[in-house]
Motif scaffolding. Structure first.
Motif, PDB file in Angstrom:
ATOM      1  N   PHE A 125       0.855  -1.192   0.000  1.00 52.35           N
ATOM      2  CA  PHE A 125       0.000   0.000   0.000  1.00 52.35           C
ATOM      3  C   PHE A 125       0.891   1.241   0.000  1.00 52.35           C
ATOM      4  CE2 PHE A 125      -2.819   3.199   1.896  1.00 52.35           C
ATOM      5  CZ  PHE A 125      -3.967   3.001   1.156  1.00 52.35           C
ATOM      6  N   ILE A 126       0.830   2.013  -1.060  1.00 51.15           N
ATOM      7  CA  ILE A 126       1.716   3.175  -1.197  1.00 51.15           C
ATOM      8  C   ILE A 126       1.098   4.371  -0.474  1.00 51.15           C
ATOM      9  CG2 ILE A 126       2.915   4.671  -2.840  1.00 51.15           C
ATOM     10  CD1 ILE A 126       3.709   1.717  -3.092  1.00 51.15           C
ATOM     11  N   GLU A 127       1.921   4.955   0.370  1.00 47.07           N
ATOM     12  CA  GLU A 127       1.420   6.081   1.182  1.00 47.07           C
ATOM     13  C   GLU A 127       1.637   7.417   0.523  1.00 47.07           C
ATOM     14  OE1 GLU A 127       2.667   6.435   5.387  1.00 47.07           O
ATOM     15  OE2 GLU A 127       3.388   4.400   5.009  1.00 47.07           O
ATOM     16  N   GLY A 128       0.774   8.335   0.810  1.00 48.94           N
ATOM     17  CA  GLY A 128       0.935   9.729   0.407  1.00 48.94           C
ATOM     18  C   GLY A 128       0.077  10.560   1.333  1.00 48.94           C
ATOM     19  N   PRO A 129       0.038  11.868   1.144  1.00 45.11           N
ATOM     20  CA  PRO A 129      -0.732  12.713   2.072  1.00 45.11           C
ATOM     21  C   PRO A 129      -2.202  12.307   2.156  1.00 45.11           C
ATOM     22  CG  PRO A 129       0.580  14.043   0.552  1.00 45.11           C
ATOM     23  CD  PRO A 129       0.755  12.615   0.127  1.00 45.11           C
ATOM     24  N   SER A 130      -2.755  11.737   1.083  1.00 45.85           N
ATOM     25  CA  SER A 130      -4.196  11.445   1.079  1.00 45.85           C
ATOM     26  C   SER A 130      -4.552  10.216   1.916  1.00 45.85           C
ATOM     27  CB  SER A 130      -4.664  11.208  -0.356  1.00 45.85           C
ATOM     28  OG  SER A 130      -3.996  10.076  -0.873  1.00 45.85           O
ATOM     29  N   ASN A 131      -3.579   9.344   2.187  1.00 45.71           N
ATOM     30  CA  ASN A 131      -3.948   8.086   2.848  1.00 45.71           C
ATOM     31  C   ASN A 131      -3.032   7.709   4.013  1.00 45.71           C
ATOM     32  OD1 ASN A 131      -1.610   7.060   1.679  1.00 45.71           O
ATOM     33  ND2 ASN A 131      -2.701   6.273  -0.092  1.00 45.71           N
ATOM     34  N   GLN A 132      -2.095   8.645   4.346  1.00 47.95           N
ATOM     35  CA  GLN A 132      -1.134   8.347   5.404  1.00 47.95           C
ATOM     36  C   GLN A 132      -1.826   8.067   6.744  1.00 47.95           C
ATOM     37  OE1 GLN A 132       1.556  11.528   5.011  1.00 47.95           O
ATOM     38  NE2 GLN A 132       3.173  10.086   4.444  1.00 47.95           N
ATOM     39  N   PHE A 133      -2.795   8.930   7.041  1.00 44.88           N
ATOM     40  CA  PHE A 133      -3.487   8.820   8.322  1.00 44.88           C
ATOM     41  C   PHE A 133      -4.244   7.486   8.366  1.00 44.88           C
ATOM     42  CE2 PHE A 133      -7.106   9.807  11.182  1.00 44.88           C
ATOM     43  CZ  PHE A 133      -6.353   9.897  12.340  1.00 44.88           C
ATOM     44  N   LEU A 134      -4.892   7.175   7.254  1.00 42.66           N
ATOM     45  CA  LEU A 134      -5.623   5.909   7.181  1.00 42.66           C
ATOM     46  C   LEU A 134      -4.681   4.741   7.451  1.00 42.66           C
ATOM     47  CD1 LEU A 134      -7.926   3.981   6.372  1.00 42.66           C
ATOM     48  CD2 LEU A 134      -7.158   4.209   4.016  1.00 42.66           C
ATOM     49  N   LYS A 135      -3.522   4.768   6.778  1.00 42.16           N
ATOM     50  CA  LYS A 135      -2.615   3.625   6.925  1.00 42.16           C
ATOM     51  C   LYS A 135      -2.152   3.491   8.377  1.00 42.16           C
ATOM     52  CE  LYS A 135       1.348   1.286   4.955  1.00 42.16           C
ATOM     53  NZ  LYS A 135       2.384   1.289   3.929  1.00 42.16           N
ATOM     54  N   SER A 136      -1.838   4.632   9.024  1.00 44.27           N
ATOM     55  CA  SER A 136      -1.357   4.454  10.398  1.00 44.27           C
ATOM     56  C   SER A 136      -2.488   4.053  11.337  1.00 44.27           C
ATOM     57  CB  SER A 136      -0.574   5.660  10.920  1.00 44.27           C
ATOM     58  OG  SER A 136      -1.189   6.818  10.540  1.00 44.27           O
ATOM     59  N   ALA A 137      -3.699   4.568  11.101  1.00 47.94           N
ATOM     60  CA  ALA A 137      -4.816   4.138  11.955  1.00 47.94           C
ATOM     61  C   ALA A 137      -5.062   2.638  11.769  1.00 47.94           C
ATOM     62  CB  ALA A 137      -6.077   4.922  11.610  1.00 47.94           C
ATOM     63  N   ALA A 138      -5.019   2.199  10.510  1.00 44.64           N
ATOM     64  CA  ALA A 138      -5.275   0.779  10.219  1.00 44.64           C
ATOM     65  C   ALA A 138      -4.185  -0.080  10.844  1.00 44.64           C
ATOM     66  CB  ALA A 138      -5.325   0.554   8.714  1.00 44.64           C
ATOM     67  N   PHE A 139      -2.967   0.396  10.746  1.00 44.42           N
ATOM     68  CA  PHE A 139      -1.857  -0.360  11.311  1.00 44.42           C
ATOM     69  C   PHE A 139      -1.984  -0.439  12.839  1.00 44.42           C
ATOM     70  CE2 PHE A 139       2.559  -1.163  12.521  1.00 44.42           C
ATOM     71  CZ  PHE A 139       2.760  -2.306  11.776  1.00 44.42           C
ATOM     72  N   GLY A 140      -2.422   0.679  13.429  1.00 49.42           N
ATOM     73  CA  GLY A 140      -2.633   0.707  14.879  1.00 49.42           C
ATOM     74  C   GLY A 140      -3.656  -0.344  15.287  1.00 49.42           C
ATOM     75  N   VAL A 141      -4.738  -0.398  14.537  1.00 53.81           N
ATOM     76  CA  VAL A 141      -5.801  -1.356  14.849  1.00 53.81           C
ATOM     77  C   VAL A 141      -5.301  -2.797  14.663  1.00 53.81           C
ATOM     78  CG1 VAL A 141      -7.897  -2.281  13.775  1.00 53.81           C
ATOM     79  CG2 VAL A 141      -7.799   0.110  14.462  1.00 53.81           C
ATOM     80  N   ALA A 142      -4.524  -3.013  13.589  1.00 52.14           N
ATOM     81  CA  ALA A 142      -4.032  -4.368  13.318  1.00 52.14           C
ATOM     82  C   ALA A 142      -3.023  -4.796  14.389  1.00 52.14           C
ATOM     83  CB  ALA A 142      -3.386  -4.420  11.931  1.00 52.14           C
ATOM     84  N   SER A 143      -2.277  -3.827  14.922  1.00 48.58           N
ATOM     85  CA  SER A 143      -1.265  -4.173  15.928  1.00 48.58           C
ATOM     86  C   SER A 143      -1.904  -4.457  17.281  1.00 48.58           C
ATOM     87  CB  SER A 143      -0.263  -3.030  16.121  1.00 48.58           C
ATOM     88  OG  SER A 143       0.226  -2.621  14.894  1.00 48.58           O
ATOM     89  N   ARG A 144      -2.979  -3.707  17.579  1.00 46.10           N
ATOM     90  CA  ARG A 144      -3.615  -3.902  18.894  1.00 46.10           C
ATOM     91  C   ARG A 144      -5.118  -4.016  18.716  1.00 46.10           C
ATOM     92  NH1 ARG A 144      -0.471   0.185  18.819  1.00 46.10           N
ATOM     93  NH2 ARG A 144      -2.198   1.650  18.798  1.00 46.10           N
ATOM     94  N   PRO A 145      -5.562  -5.123  18.105  1.00 49.43           N
ATOM     95  CA  PRO A 145      -6.990  -5.221  17.804  1.00 49.43           C
ATOM     96  C   PRO A 145      -7.857  -5.136  19.061  1.00 49.43           C
ATOM     97  CG  PRO A 145      -5.843  -7.288  17.303  1.00 49.43           C
ATOM     98  CD  PRO A 145      -4.802  -6.292  17.642  1.00 49.43           C
ATOM     99  N   GLY A 146      -8.902  -4.349  18.950  1.00 44.53           N
ATOM    100  CA  GLY A 146      -9.873  -4.263  20.049  1.00 44.53           C
ATOM    101  C   GLY A 146      -9.481  -3.300  21.144  1.00 44.53           C
ATOM    102  N   THR A 147      -8.293  -2.722  21.046  1.00 46.06           N
ATOM    103  CA  THR A 147      -7.884  -1.885  22.171  1.00 46.06           C
ATOM    104  C   THR A 147      -7.705  -0.415  21.801  1.00 46.06           C
ATOM    105  OG1 THR A 147      -5.566  -2.346  21.754  1.00 46.06           O
ATOM    106  CG2 THR A 147      -6.663  -3.774  23.328  1.00 46.06           C
ATOM    107  N   SER A 148      -7.691  -0.102  20.500  1.00 42.21           N
ATOM    108  CA  SER A 148      -7.534   1.325  20.181  1.00 42.21           C
ATOM    109  C   SER A 148      -8.846   1.905  19.647  1.00 42.21           C
ATOM    110  CB  SER A 148      -6.367   1.565  19.230  1.00 42.21           C
ATOM    111  OG  SER A 148      -6.311   0.587  18.221  1.00 42.21           O
ATOM    112  N   TYR A 149      -8.955   2.072  18.345  1.00 41.77           N
ATOM    113  CA  TYR A 149     -10.176   2.679  17.798  1.00 41.77           C
ATOM    114  C   TYR A 149     -11.169   1.587  17.476  1.00 41.77           C
ATOM    115  CZ  TYR A 149      -6.082   5.418  16.527  1.00 41.77           C
ATOM    116  OH  TYR A 149      -4.877   6.032  16.523  1.00 41.77           O
ATOM    117  N   ASN A 150     -12.368   1.719  17.999  1.00 46.10           N
ATOM    118  CA  ASN A 150     -13.341   0.659  17.735  1.00 46.10           C
ATOM    119  C   ASN A 150     -14.762   1.202  17.672  1.00 46.10           C
ATOM    120  OD1 ASN A 150     -13.912  -1.947  17.164  1.00 46.10           O
ATOM    121  ND2 ASN A 150     -13.766  -2.687  19.269  1.00 46.10           N
ATOM    122  N   PRO A 151     -15.433   1.120  16.538  1.00 46.82           N
ATOM    123  CA  PRO A 151     -14.934   0.594  15.270  1.00 46.82           C
ATOM    124  C   PRO A 151     -14.023   1.607  14.553  1.00 46.82           C
ATOM    125  CG  PRO A 151     -17.201   1.346  15.004  1.00 46.82           C
ATOM    126  CD  PRO A 151     -16.843   1.532  16.443  1.00 46.82           C
TER     127      PRO A 151
END
Ligand code: ADP
Ligand code: MG
Length: 451
Positions: A125-151
């Motif tokens: 997944f190639i990052e740029g200004p339009s999707n950087q935030f999405l990628k880090s939020a998604a990565f955060g969720v994948a790293s700590r499922p159920g404990t950060s942003y839900n849903p």
């Protein structure tokens, strides 16, 4: 279009695919597909279920393009028909079956049940200004499922990577949190499962499954829930049950929650965690995406051509991918180098008209003066220091690209001859092939000019 002029095209594709996959994969996925019709514009295939369609498209998209008709967006022109339903295997039986499988087979079955596209990974997944935030939020969720942003609620236009990110989360959780049970499903499939289970009167089992046997629930395209009142309530109850147990939910949609025609209760649930928008990628990100996709196909495309394509396909990453697929198929068939002429001919209507802006030579000179840190008066004068000469050449290069006037008229605005402007344009174009700093500087000028 790459018309296939032989009715054997489908058989040829199957022969090709057979050599590329295991016998089991062939028997499971490809052999059950029935060819219904094949013309030079379209092929109709009957598939046993939607997953076979997804499997075929996600694993063989570009090969299909090479063997079968291709539509205007560079995608295989296939009409899918779903075969009439066969009796379903009850879910308890499939669970028992799973218990007796080897761990490798279990893994394989898990992957299939999870319906994750193998290509949709964070690393692709190639990052740029339009999707950087999405990628880090998604990565955060994948790293700590159920404990950060839900849903985690992801919304944005078509072809911008929502499904890609959703599946990336699934893969990451699968690989890093082995015990977690993942369910990745489209909203359409969720509804279909419910309808099937209602019919078979096994709805309690299905409800139980979602509420008790899923740790990470990935749901794609929730906009399909609009106007499906019964399912909306069911899904809302499922969400609540999962969130109360700290199970992770990720949802994608083409609109933000507030714009979906859903109940207030459902909208409130969707807005409960983190709502992230994914926008259209900027020029540089589009070029990076093209580069990545071309490299994966072993295609060599010069930077100028990548920029040319990225400037003419602006709103949808899937179209960028379609462009690379088409070029790849074309090159494979014709064994030709990729030139701008070939790109224009092959991509045709896929290339969008770049809206012509009303930019004046004066504005271009000002932006070049700012970016290259030279005085405007020097740029307009005859100064010949390296810095000034380069900034002036860039201004001429941009003028030729951005002003729809004859070269003679443009040259006159610079007080030069048309051959000087042409020379400047060609010199910059050549330099851009290797000079990434210059590319960035030109990008800054363009940004200043509102391009
Ligand atoms: P959406 O679900 O938003 O309609 P998809 O996730 O299906 O879009 O993306 C369309 C195609 O574009 C996919 O093949 C995906 O891999 C690709 N894609 C989208 N965004 C990116 C990106 N940032 N980097 C690499 N590929 C991308
Ligand atoms: Mg999608």
């Amino acid at each position: 279009m790459l018309a296939c002029d032989t009715p054997d095209a489908w058989m040829q594709f199957l022969d090709f695919a057979k050599k590329r996959c295991s016998q089991a994969a062939f028997e499971n996925w490809l052999a059950p597909i029935l060819l219904k019709s094949l013309t030079s514009d379209q092929v109709t295939l009957e598939v046993p279920n939607i997953f076979v369609k997804e499997y075929l498209l996600s694993n063989y998209r570009e090969d299909l393009c090479a063997f079968l008709p291709v539509n205007k967006t560079g995608e295989p022109a296939i009409k899918f028909q779903i075969a009439p339903p066969k009796p379903r295997v009850p879910s308890t039986e499939s669970k028992e079956k799973r218990v007796s499988l080897s761990s490798e087979a279990k893994e394989d079955q898990w992957k299939r049940e999870c319906r994750l596209n193998q290509q949709y990974r964070f690393r692709n997944f190639i990052e740029g200004p339009s999707n950087q935030f999405l990628k880090s939020a998604a990565f955060g969720v994948a790293s700590r499922p159920g404990t950060s942003y839900n849903p985690l609620f992801i919304h944005g236009g078509v072809g911008l990577g929502k499904t890609h990110i959703l599946h990336s989360i699934g893969h990451y959780v699968g690989e890093h949190h082995r015990g977690k049970r993942i369910q990745c499903i489209t909203t359409e499939q969720f509804i279909n499962d419910f309808v099937d289970n209602l019919r078979n009167k096994s709805i309690a089992g299905l409800k139980n499954y979602y509420r008790k046997e899923v740790d990470v629930f990935l749901m794609d395209d929730i906009q399909f829930l609009q106007n499906r009142l019964n399912f909306e309530e069911e899904l809302c109850n499922t969400f609540e049950a999962l969130i109360n147990q700290n199970k992770q939910i990720v949802i994608t949609s083409d609109k933000p929650p507030g714009q979906l025609k859903l109940s207030d209760r459902m909208i409130a649930r969707l807005e409960w965690g983190l709502v992230v928008h994914v926008g259209t990628p900027d020029l540089e990100t589009r070029v990076a995406i093209l580069q990545h996709k071309a490299e994966k196909k072993g295609l060599k495309i010069s930077n100028n051509i990548l920029f040319f394509i990225a400037e003419h396909i602006v709103d949808n990453v899937r179209k960028l991918e379609g462009a690379i697929n088409r070029l790849s198929a074309q090159c494979r068939l014709m064994n030709m180098p990729i030139t701008q002429e070939l790109v224009e001919e092959t991509l045709g209507e896929l290339l969008q008209q770049v809206p012509q802006m009303k930019v004046s030579v004066d504005q271009i000179l000002k932006s070049a003066a700012t970016v290259f840190e030279v005085k405007l008066s020097e740029l307009k004068g005859t100064g010949r220091t390296k810095k000034v000469a380069l900034a002036r050449q860039v201004a001429m290069y941009l003028a030729k690209l951005m002003i729809q006037e004859s070269l003679v008229m443009i040259a006159a605005s610079f007080g030069k001859t048309h051959s000087t402007v042409l020379h400047a344009h060609n010199a910059i174009e050549k330099r851009l092939e290797t000079d990434s700093v210059l590319r960035r500087q030109i990008q800054m000028c363009r940004r200043q000019l509102g391009a």
